[in-house]
Design a protein around this motif. Structure first.
Motif, PDB file in Angstrom:
ATOM      1  N   ILE A 120      60.350   7.286 -48.036  1.00  0.00           N
ATOM      2  CA  ILE A 120      60.418   7.780 -49.433  1.00  0.00           C
ATOM      3  C   ILE A 120      61.828   7.580 -50.000  1.00  0.00           C
ATOM      4  N   ALA A 121      62.826   7.885 -49.184  1.00  0.00           N
ATOM      5  CA  ALA A 121      64.209   7.708 -49.660  1.00  0.00           C
ATOM      6  C   ALA A 121      64.471   6.243 -50.009  1.00  0.00           C
ATOM      7  N   ALA A 122      63.933   5.336 -49.213  1.00  0.00           N
ATOM      8  CA  ALA A 122      64.134   3.912 -49.497  1.00  0.00           C
ATOM      9  C   ALA A 122      63.524   3.532 -50.845  1.00  0.00           C
ATOM     10  N   LEU A 123      62.378   4.096 -51.159  1.00  0.00           N
ATOM     11  CA  LEU A 123      61.722   3.775 -52.427  1.00  0.00           C
ATOM     12  C   LEU A 123      62.508   4.360 -53.607  1.00  0.00           C
ATOM     13  N   LEU A 144      62.484   3.855 -57.818  1.00  0.00           N
ATOM     14  CA  LEU A 144      61.331   4.668 -58.191  1.00  0.00           C
ATOM     15  C   LEU A 144      61.761   6.105 -58.468  1.00  0.00           C
ATOM     16  N   LYS A 145      61.085   6.725 -59.422  1.00  0.00           N
ATOM     17  CA  LYS A 145      61.308   8.154 -59.661  1.00  0.00           C
ATOM     18  C   LYS A 145      60.798   8.929 -58.445  1.00  0.00           C
ATOM     19  N   ALA A 146      61.308  10.139 -58.285  1.00  0.00           N
ATOM     20  CA  ALA A 146      60.994  10.916 -57.081  1.00  0.00           C
ATOM     21  C   ALA A 146      59.486  11.080 -56.868  1.00  0.00           C
ATOM     22  N   PHE A 147      58.746  11.419 -57.912  1.00  0.00           N
ATOM     23  CA  PHE A 147      57.298  11.631 -57.746  1.00  0.00           C
ATOM     24  C   PHE A 147      56.618  10.325 -57.339  1.00  0.00           C
ATOM     25  N   ASP A 148      56.966   9.236 -58.009  1.00  0.00           N
ATOM     26  CA  ASP A 148      56.350   7.945 -57.703  1.00  0.00           C
ATOM     27  C   ASP A 148      56.696   7.491 -56.285  1.00  0.00           C
TER      28      ASP A 148
END
Ligand SMILES: NC(=O)C1=CN([C@@H]2O[C@H](COP(=O)(O)OP(=O)(O)OC[C@H]3O[C@@H](n4cnc5c(N)ncnc54)[C@H](OP(=O)(O)O)[C@@H]3O)[C@@H](O)[C@H]2O)[C@@H](O)CC1
Ligand SMILES: Nc1ncnc2c1ncn2[C@@H]1O[C@H](COP(=O)(O)OP(=O)(O)O)[C@@H](O)[C@H]1O
Ligand SMILES: [Mg+2]
Length: 289
Positions: free
Chosen positions: A232-235, A240-244
């Motif tokens: 998730i951190a990589a995205l 990307l926004k946090a939710f996405d």
């Protein structure tokens, strides 16, 4: 499958002239003596998730072990207590590293002693980059429940049901409806993204709710959550926004688990197998670029 991918947040296409500075610098704050593996899995997942640069900050005594486990991230041995956990003054060292980060993971394998709790809270006070808070990072904020200080930096919490119960002070949600309702209410109050793990992971920012359909019980094995947090951190690092990032991260993590189970079966699946199957899962997303 195709339809499901179309419904997901888009994985950002890599620009032809892009370079490692383009794709985000992820700082992983993880590990302690006995739990160096958590830092390794998280750091490796951030690399597999497409981060341009990954730094792993861990207590000094596990630095060599963490470094030996992958050549592509850098490691930073931080001052430690005698028991091999992050020590006094460690927060300042980590904050200095974090000043250049695009996303920070805090929590896997930190331990739960009082000084570690203070270390986590100190980091959360001053960090300016988006944070993925997992495992023992969640333990540190649990006494605050959903009153945990709303900050301007985006925050993604990634509890498993036991950690979620510790955060809410209530029993583990018994039904899917209860999971969704409690996760949404929590996110709404604390003002960040809640990703409640388990079969049918729920991701919510208090308004939007996504229920993940990928994944299987073979993923019920130590370290799979550490992989999710790094991914998730990589995205987030890729814009990307946090939710996405949480939605796409949950999908691709579960998809890697499903591909892993197809190849290896559910029984023998381990967390590193998820790392090995993330490339194929990401390729499915890339086919929609
Ligand atoms: N290689 C390494 O270095 C690894 C290191 N790791 C590190 O270990 C540390 C401890 O993390 P952890 O998640 O094991 O905490 P833990 O206190 O057992 O859980 C809290 C409570 O939740 C419950 N519970 C759990 N899941 C549940 C569920 N699905 N549904 C319902 N309940 C559930 C569980 O209850 P139980 O069912 O066990 O009675 C328990 O009471 C942390 O730093 C982590 O990063 C791991 O990442 C592994 C690889
Ligand atoms: N039955 C299941 N179906 C789908 N996903 C599962 C299942 N069991 C576990 N998982 C996934 O495995 C991961 C476990 O995370 P976590 O409990 O934090 O593990 P660890 O702390 O050992 O890394 C989560 O992403 C969770 O959604
Ligand atoms: Mg975990």
């Amino acid at each position: 499958m195709t339809q499901a991918i179309r419904d997901l947040p888009r994985l950002p296409r890599r620009d032809a002239t892009g370079h490692k500075g383009t794709y985000g610098k992820v700082l992983v704050v993880a590990g302690s003596r006995g739990m160096s593996g958590a830092a390794v899995l998280c750091g490796r997942a951030a690399l597999r998730g497409g981060a341009g640069l990954v730094q792993v900050a861990c207590p000094q005594n596990v630095q060599d072990v963490v470094a030996a486990a992958h050549p592509a991230y850098t490691t930073h041995g931080i001052r430690q207590h005698a028991d091999g956990t992050f020590g006094d003054g460690a927060a300042e060292e980590v904050l200095a590293l974090a000043s250049a980060a695009d996303a920070v993971v805090i929590g896997p394998g930190l331990g739960r002693a009082e000084p570690t709790v203070r270390f986590v809270l100190r980091l959360l006070e001053d960090l300016t980059a988006p944070v993925v808070l997992d495992a023992d990072g969640l333990f540190a904020v649990s006494p605050f429940g959903d009153q945990f200080a709303r900050r301007t930096v985006p925050l993604v919490l990634t509890p498993h049901p036991g950690e979620f119960a510790r955060l809410t002070g209530k029993p583990v949600p018994a039904t899917d409806a209860e999971r969704e309702e409690q996760a949404t209410a929590f996110a709404d109050t604390f003002g960040g993204v809640m990703l409640l793990k388990g079969a049918g992971t729920v991701v919510t920012d208090g308004t939007r709710v996504y229920r993940n359909a990928t994944g299987n019980p073979g993923m019920g094995t130590g370290g799979t959550g550490d992989v999710l947090a790094g991914g998730i951190a990589a995205l987030i690092g890729q814009g990307l926004k946090a939710f996405d990032a949480a939605v796409l991260g949950a999908w691709v993590h579960g998809r890697a688990g499903d591909l892993g189970a197809e190849a290896l079966g559910q029984t023998a699946l381990t967390a590193p197998d998820l790392l090995d199957h993330l490339p194929a899962a990401f390729k499915e997303l890339e086919s929609h670029w």
